[in-house]
Design an enzyme around this catalytic site. Structure first.
Site, short mmCIF file in Angstrom:
data_model
loop_
_atom_site.label_atom_id
_atom_site.label_comp_id
_atom_site.label_asym_id
_atom_site.label_seq_id
_atom_site.Cartn_x
_atom_site.Cartn_y
_atom_site.Cartn_z
N LYS A 84 2.38 75.09 15.70
CA LYS A 84 3.76 75.58 15.88
C LYS A 84 4.54 75.27 14.62
O LYS A 84 4.55 74.12 14.15
CB LYS A 84 4.43 74.90 17.08
CG LYS A 84 5.81 75.49 17.40
CD LYS A 84 5.67 76.79 18.14
CE LYS A 84 6.99 77.50 18.33
NZ LYS A 84 7.46 78.19 17.12
N LYS A 120 2.72 75.80 9.59
CA LYS A 120 3.83 76.34 8.80
C LYS A 120 3.31 77.51 7.99
O LYS A 120 2.13 77.59 7.65
CB LYS A 120 4.41 75.29 7.85
CG LYS A 120 5.86 75.53 7.50
CD LYS A 120 6.80 75.18 8.65
CE LYS A 120 8.25 75.32 8.24
NZ LYS A 120 9.16 74.86 9.30
N THR A 204 18.76 74.05 16.57
CA THR A 204 18.49 72.99 15.59
C THR A 204 19.76 72.23 15.25
O THR A 204 19.80 70.99 15.26
CB THR A 204 17.87 73.58 14.31
OG1 THR A 204 16.68 74.30 14.64
CG2 THR A 204 17.52 72.47 13.32
N ASN A 235 21.93 78.58 8.86
CA ASN A 235 21.89 78.52 10.32
C ASN A 235 22.10 77.11 10.85
O ASN A 235 22.87 76.89 11.79
CB ASN A 235 20.54 79.07 10.82
CG ASN A 235 20.47 79.14 12.32
OD1 ASN A 235 21.34 79.69 12.98
ND2 ASN A 235 19.42 78.56 12.90
N SER A 363 12.32 76.43 21.03
CA SER A 363 11.19 77.35 20.83
C SER A 363 10.13 77.12 21.91
O SER A 363 9.52 78.08 22.41
CB SER A 363 10.56 77.13 19.44
OG SER A 363 11.31 77.77 18.44
#
Length: 430
Positions: A84, A120, A204, A235, A363
């Protein structure tokens, strides 16, 4: 939308470079090794990514030329579950960076307690130089190239630097076309209309604020009226600023790629959000003064949030910092030697693998909702997020006090034990 000179770029892995960000991760693992007891037998597995895929991403530009970009997908560990981790599009992407980010995802997912391994991805490209059509072609070709590694039960990408809901929609569509059916769970961070989760966009930043407030309570600091300094207004930084502002704190300095602004009385965050949403640079915001990038680090505060890129805080920078709590909104912003300086200055550092885990937590919620085809309200999601973040913080704080170590080392102790216990129980095959 390209230059002829760019066509002669060499692949990164052919150029002589140091091991960069990966060396930071290795140092962090070495620091925790003495605390792992018998599980230290398996620690070398953390120093070797499980899989590394380097791909060529040829894209036909609007002008008719074909340009080649270099892409990566790294699976660091899948001992606790599917890989992930996000995908970033940035001109500075290197294999070392992606390896480190995958390693940090392994630690983060274990520290927060979600059943994922770490992965990643990235493409070395400046997306600002591409048209929307070129960006779509890049995304779809990259997805096709890494198709052999990803899947809802194998490796699940998500947005990262310079990627967003639209990029995830293209990735999901490309993967689904190749599978002959719609597979919503192959990525997270998608538009809600395609199975994305409510609350994901700010998750986040919200998580950073939740952890910052929890740390403040431990130190007896009040959030209302506190001075906050934030590096990065994308973000994550944007959401962090809004959360602190709504809680009554004063954002006294902000920095992004356009420059640095400050206002000792507090920057008007809603007005700044509107300003930036109109495509105007942060550095030209009229209700704050422009200061130098160096002065940014000198700004006195109760909370400092690096929420830009990795390797921002060196030992020299750490000497200049005047804050009480440093909360890492970005991945890997603090070098190991800077950690030592900050500890000596009695500055509490809340590490990235805990502080910015809100994104991967939601997520996880999205992934679960996609599998069940049953979706939660945003209130339910925020409640679940807050609970998981608080539980993780309390566990890691307790480990820090037990071993008399920093929160970063404590987070690695908790995470590495969980990862290596899974590795030991699974055993080796054959």
């Amino acid at each position: 939308m390209d230059t002829a000179a760019a066509s002669h770029e060499l692949p990164t892995y052919l150029a002589p470079t140091d091991i960069g960000a990966w060396s930071i991760f290795l140092q962090q693992v070495d620091r925790v090794a003495p605390h792992l007891g018998e599980l230290g037998y398996w620690v070398e597995t953390l120093k070797r990514p499980k899989r590394i895929l380097i791909v060529d991403v040829p894209v036909r530009l609007d002008c008719g030329r074909v340009r080649h970009f270099e892409g990566y997908r790294v699976q660091h560990s899948t001992s606790r579950g599917p890989g992930k981790g996000g995908v970033r599009f940035h001109q500075g992407v290197t294999l070392s960076e992606v390896m480190a980010l995958a390693g940090w995802m392994t630690i983060k997912n274990a520290a927060i307690g979600v059943p994922f391994g770490g992965a990643k991805g990235g493409v070395r490209v400046d997306p600002r130089q591409l048209s929307q059509n070129e960006l779509e072609r890049l995304t779809r070709r990259y997805t096709s190239e890494i198709n052999i590694l990803i899947g809802p039960d194998k490796d699940i990408p998500a947005p990262d630097v310079n990627t967003n809901e639209q990029i995830m929609a293209w990735m999901m569509d490309t993967y689904s076309i190749n599978r002959g059916r719609t597979v919503t769970g192959v990525v997270t961070g998608k538009p809600v209309s395609l199975g994305g989760s409510l609350g994901r966009r700010d998750a986040t930043g919200r998580g950073v604020f939740v952890i910052a407030a929890a740390a403040a309570r431990k130190l007896g600091l009040a959030v209302p009226g506190a001075r906050v300094v934030i590096q990065g207004f994308g973000n994550v930084g944007n959401a962090v600023a809004r959360c602190f502002h709504q809680a009554g704190a004063k954002i006294v300095a902000l920095q992004d790629v356009s420059g640095t602004i400050a206002n000792p009385q507090g920057i008007d965050i809603p007005a700044l959000c509107d300003w930036v949403a109109q495509g105007r640079p942060l550095s030209e915001f009229k209700e704050a003064e422009t200061i130098s990038d160096e002065d940014f680090w000198h700004t006195e505060s109760e909370f400092l949030v690096p929420a830009a890129l990795e390797r921002q805080i060196t030992a020299q920078t750490a000497q200049q910092i005047r804050t009480r709590i440093l909360i890492e909104g970005a991945n890997g912003p603090t070098l190991p030697e800077a950690d030592d300086v900050l500890e000596a200055k009695d500055i509490l550092v809340v590490p990235d693998v805990l502080a910015n885990a809100g994104g991967v937590t939601v997520s996880y919620f999205e992934w679960v909702q996609d599998f069940s085809s049953f979706f939660w309200t945003e209130e339910e999601i925020n409640q679940r997020l807050d609970r998981i973040m608080h539980e993780a913080f309390d566990t890691i704080w307790g480990e820090s006090e037990k071993h008399r170590v920093t929160l970063r080392t404590a987070a690695y102790i908790v995470a590495c034990k969980r990862i290596l216990e899974a590795r030991e129980v699974r055993g080796l095959y054959p």
